[in-house]
Scaffold this active site. Sequence first.
Site, PDB file in Angstrom:
ATOM      1  N   GLY A  12      45.964  41.689  37.153  1.00 29.99           N
ATOM      2  CA  GLY A  12      46.072  42.946  37.791  1.00 29.99           C
ATOM      3  C   GLY A  12      47.524  43.972  37.311  1.00 29.99           C
ATOM      4  O   GLY A  12      48.031  43.304  36.354  1.00 29.99           O
ATOM      5  N   ASP A  13      47.661  45.067  37.455  1.00 35.40           N
ATOM      6  CA  ASP A  13      48.526  45.770  37.090  1.00 35.40           C
ATOM      7  C   ASP A  13      48.793  46.200  35.580  1.00 35.40           C
ATOM      8  O   ASP A  13      49.742  46.265  35.010  1.00 35.40           O
ATOM      9  CB  ASP A  13      50.000  45.341  37.601  1.00 35.40           C
ATOM     10  CG  ASP A  13      49.954  44.850  39.167  1.00 35.40           C
ATOM     11  OD1 ASP A  13      49.209  45.702  39.721  1.00 35.40           O
ATOM     12  OD2 ASP A  13      50.486  43.982  39.473  1.00 35.40           O
ATOM     13  N   GLY A  15      47.857  48.448  33.661  1.00 39.77           N
ATOM     14  CA  GLY A  15      47.813  49.806  33.376  1.00 39.77           C
ATOM     15  C   GLY A  15      46.555  50.453  33.373  1.00 39.77           C
ATOM     16  O   GLY A  15      46.148  51.397  32.565  1.00 39.77           O
ATOM     17  N   LYS A  16      45.233  50.141  34.313  1.00 38.70           N
ATOM     18  CA  LYS A  16      44.241  50.411  34.204  1.00 38.70           C
ATOM     19  C   LYS A  16      44.253  52.260  34.638  1.00 38.70           C
ATOM     20  O   LYS A  16      43.508  52.798  33.965  1.00 38.70           O
ATOM     21  CB  LYS A  16      43.410  49.815  35.430  1.00 38.70           C
ATOM     22  CG  LYS A  16      43.104  48.173  34.964  1.00 38.70           C
ATOM     23  CD  LYS A  16      42.399  47.704  35.995  1.00 38.70           C
ATOM     24  CE  LYS A  16      43.264  47.374  37.380  1.00 38.70           C
ATOM     25  NZ  LYS A  16      44.173  46.431  37.263  1.00 38.70           N
ATOM     26  N   ALA A  39      44.873  48.089  45.623  1.00 43.81           N
ATOM     27  CA  ALA A  39      45.053  48.570  44.214  1.00 43.81           C
ATOM     28  C   ALA A  39      46.083  49.690  44.114  1.00 43.81           C
ATOM     29  O   ALA A  39      46.309  50.576  45.123  1.00 43.81           O
ATOM     30  CB  ALA A  39      43.741  48.840  43.564  1.00 43.81           C
ATOM     31  N   GLY A  40      46.722  49.764  43.092  1.00 44.39           N
ATOM     32  CA  GLY A  40      47.817  50.946  42.967  1.00 44.39           C
ATOM     33  C   GLY A  40      47.940  51.351  41.454  1.00 44.39           C
ATOM     34  O   GLY A  40      48.059  50.495  40.706  1.00 44.39           O
ATOM     35  N   HIS A  41      46.999  52.349  41.094  1.00 43.00           N
ATOM     36  CA  HIS A  41      46.753  52.719  39.676  1.00 43.00           C
ATOM     37  C   HIS A  41      47.647  54.138  39.480  1.00 43.00           C
ATOM     38  O   HIS A  41      47.649  55.200  40.302  1.00 43.00           O
ATOM     39  CB  HIS A  41      45.147  53.366  39.337  1.00 43.00           C
ATOM     40  CG  HIS A  41      44.404  52.060  39.577  1.00 43.00           C
ATOM     41  ND1 HIS A  41      43.021  51.947  39.435  1.00 43.00           N
ATOM     42  CD2 HIS A  41      44.674  50.676  39.774  1.00 43.00           C
ATOM     43  CE1 HIS A  41      42.511  50.818  39.581  1.00 43.00           C
ATOM     44  NE2 HIS A  41      43.603  49.850  39.900  1.00 43.00           N
ATOM     45  N   ARG A 142      28.694  39.739  58.501  1.00 46.98           N
ATOM     46  CA  ARG A 142      27.812  40.970  59.273  1.00 46.98           C
ATOM     47  C   ARG A 142      28.367  41.327  60.441  1.00 46.98           C
ATOM     48  O   ARG A 142      27.461  41.470  61.359  1.00 46.98           O
ATOM     49  CB  ARG A 142      26.529  40.246  59.196  1.00 46.98           C
ATOM     50  CG  ARG A 142      25.872  40.002  58.184  1.00 46.98           C
ATOM     51  CD  ARG A 142      24.750  38.998  57.764  1.00 46.98           C
ATOM     52  NE  ARG A 142      25.334  37.639  58.137  1.00 46.98           N
ATOM     53  CZ  ARG A 142      24.658  36.549  58.002  1.00 46.98           C
ATOM     54  NH1 ARG A 142      23.281  36.632  57.696  1.00 46.98           N
ATOM     55  NH2 ARG A 142      25.241  35.332  58.251  1.00 46.98           N
ATOM     56  N   GLN A 223      42.381  45.478  40.590  1.00 46.17           N
ATOM     57  CA  GLN A 223      43.008  44.093  40.338  1.00 46.17           C
ATOM     58  C   GLN A 223      42.731  43.568  39.096  1.00 46.17           C
ATOM     59  O   GLN A 223      42.523  44.377  38.078  1.00 46.17           O
ATOM     60  CB  GLN A 223      42.591  43.065  41.687  1.00 46.17           C
ATOM     61  CG  GLN A 223      43.006  43.287  42.869  1.00 46.17           C
ATOM     62  CD  GLN A 223      42.436  44.462  43.716  1.00 46.17           C
ATOM     63  OE1 GLN A 223      41.254  44.680  43.660  1.00 46.17           O
ATOM     64  NE2 GLN A 223      43.109  45.256  44.414  1.00 46.17           N
ATOM     65  N   THR A 299      51.970  49.278  45.189  1.00 45.43           N
ATOM     66  CA  THR A 299      51.436  49.333  46.438  1.00 45.43           C
ATOM     67  C   THR A 299      52.573  48.550  47.456  1.00 45.43           C
ATOM     68  O   THR A 299      52.859  49.369  48.473  1.00 45.43           O
ATOM     69  CB  THR A 299      50.097  48.532  46.766  1.00 45.43           C
ATOM     70  OG1 THR A 299      49.160  48.920  45.647  1.00 45.43           O
ATOM     71  CG2 THR A 299      49.416  48.720  48.160  1.00 45.43           C
TER      72      THR A 299
HETATM   73  P1  GDP Z   1      47.179  49.614  37.271  1.00 40.96           P
HETATM   74  O1  GDP Z   1      47.085  48.979  38.622  1.00 40.96           O
HETATM   75  O2  GDP Z   1      46.535  48.339  36.223  1.00 40.96           O
HETATM   76  O3  GDP Z   1      46.867  50.704  37.092  1.00 40.96           O
HETATM   77  O4  GDP Z   1      48.705  49.297  36.846  1.00 40.96           O
HETATM   78  P2  GDP Z   1      49.849  49.839  37.720  1.00 40.96           P
HETATM   79  O5  GDP Z   1      49.739  51.465  37.942  1.00 40.96           O
HETATM   80  O6  GDP Z   1      50.137  49.151  38.859  1.00 40.96           O
HETATM   81  O7  GDP Z   1      51.248  49.609  36.455  1.00 40.96           O
HETATM   82  C1  GDP Z   1      50.982  49.836  35.237  1.00 40.96           C
HETATM   83  C2  GDP Z   1      52.420  50.714  35.335  1.00 40.96           C
HETATM   84  O8  GDP Z   1      52.723  50.710  33.927  1.00 40.96           O
HETATM   85  C3  GDP Z   1      52.429  52.073  35.753  1.00 40.96           C
HETATM   86  O9  GDP Z   1      53.637  52.387  36.111  1.00 40.96           O
HETATM   87  C4  GDP Z   1      51.987  52.842  34.438  1.00 40.96           C
HETATM   88  O10 GDP Z   1      52.629  54.212  34.517  1.00 40.96           O
HETATM   89  C5  GDP Z   1      52.754  52.168  33.430  1.00 40.96           C
HETATM   90  N1  GDP Z   1      52.251  51.961  32.122  1.00 40.96           N
HETATM   91  C6  GDP Z   1      50.911  52.051  31.862  1.00 40.96           C
HETATM   92  N2  GDP Z   1      50.795  51.657  30.391  1.00 40.96           N
HETATM   93  C7  GDP Z   1      52.000  51.700  29.900  1.00 40.96           C
HETATM   94  C8  GDP Z   1      52.379  51.464  28.521  1.00 40.96           C
HETATM   95  O11 GDP Z   1      51.640  51.422  27.363  1.00 40.96           O
HETATM   96  N3  GDP Z   1      53.788  51.408  28.655  1.00 40.96           N
HETATM   97  C9  GDP Z   1      54.654  51.719  29.558  1.00 40.96           C
HETATM   98  N4  GDP Z   1      55.998  51.663  29.233  1.00 40.96           N
HETATM   99  N5  GDP Z   1      54.276  51.755  30.784  1.00 40.96           N
HETATM  100  C10 GDP Z   1      52.962  51.858  30.955  1.00 40.96           C
END
Ligand code: GDP
Length: 427
Positions: A12-13, A15-16, A39-41, A142, A223, A299
Amino acid sequence: MPAYAIIGGQWGDEGKGKVIDYLSRNAHVVARYAGGNNAGHTVLNEQGEFRLHLVPSGVFWPQVTPVIGNGVVVDPNVLLEEMDMLVGRGVDVSRLQVSERAHVIMPYHVKLDLLEEQARGGGALGTTGRGVGPAYVDKAARLGIRVGDLLDDENLPGVLGRALAQKNRLLTRMYDAEPFALADLVATCRAWTERLRPYVASVDVTIALALADGKNVLLEGAQGALLDVDHGTYPFVTSSNPTVGGAIVGLGLNPMALKGVTGIYKAYTTRVGAGPFPTELNDAIGDQIRQRAWEYGTTTGRARRCGWFDAVAARHSATVNGFTSAIVTRLDVLEGITPLKVCVAYQVDGQRTTVFPGADALARAVPVYEELSGWTEPTAGLTRWDGLPRNAQRYVTRLGELIGAPVAVISTGPNRHETIELAKVMG
Ligand code: GDP
């Protein structure tokens, strides 16, 4: 009828959020299919920086219908708060659809999540405490409440009463906690329904119609594959299937519509919560990555564990998902670290293996590393492959070889435009 899945290849995390927001320019439907507000996107674009927990990251594009599928568990408090936040910041959420078959995270699920995690003591799983696991437990048992149940005013007290009888016994007898009152919960549900009703839909039909129209449907993973309840590092996993099978089930999607399955990987590895992590760096380099990349959970705010890229785990994800291409994010974070190590095999009980083992054996796995030269030139924000330092190009190419899927997109920063597109991920 093309559908394309973007699935986390690690824990997870990856950068989705950033990548889905970037790719959504070519999508008509963007669909969450599993998980909940664990999840925290994170999305960063011209409209600002947003942390999304339930609303799909394609919401910022006017042609996109963002949908929350039946496989997601929905805490209406969180969803409504998130919708209010978006509207307050000028984002139109009027096209949002929530599946009538999605299960609801009730207040007793949140309470039980915390109590169960406390009861695990030293064996805690590191859940986010948002009630996600207990809601999936009730779905399988259920005993769940579905979004459609909320709309059925007449039957709601009966359905809720049946579930609550069991939950209250659990809360009072097993955990010495306070029970919930049925009347209070019914009132809470009615307040939710008043606001949610316009958004409830048959999401499977929406998707089937879009596909029949030849429109691009983007499936937004939450995730990562290594947290999958079947294919991940059980028991240190989430309670749903982030892998591609979860997307089919979690949306009622025709599997023949899937034209691409793309794995998204950080250029290194992180993990939140407990569980084996062979390439973890408990040293200055791990600290450097964590600080530079601000590896703290979206999150929970928890510090993420950081380590080298684990190609054995990455290959496992690619295999169970059938990745047709890969995306590498956060390449910029590795600037100045040399040499870079990539785990290409494990030694388990004296045997070298490239097979990803079960959690017990994984805890004993000693990584076998390949070293690659790093680079010192800045890569943050680059948008062209030929602008990347030669060693960064070599590193990315090697990751693609080891993952077993060509790298189509490289992310060089959190902002939508900080992206290198080498090949089309969609249509
Ligand atoms: P997700 O749950 O997969 O969406 O990932 P998160 O949002 O939890 O964590 C990804 C973090 O990396 C966030 O703070 C994004 O802004 C940051 N991020 C995504 N792509 C990049 C990248 O290419 N470089 C950098 N430095 N940060 C990135």
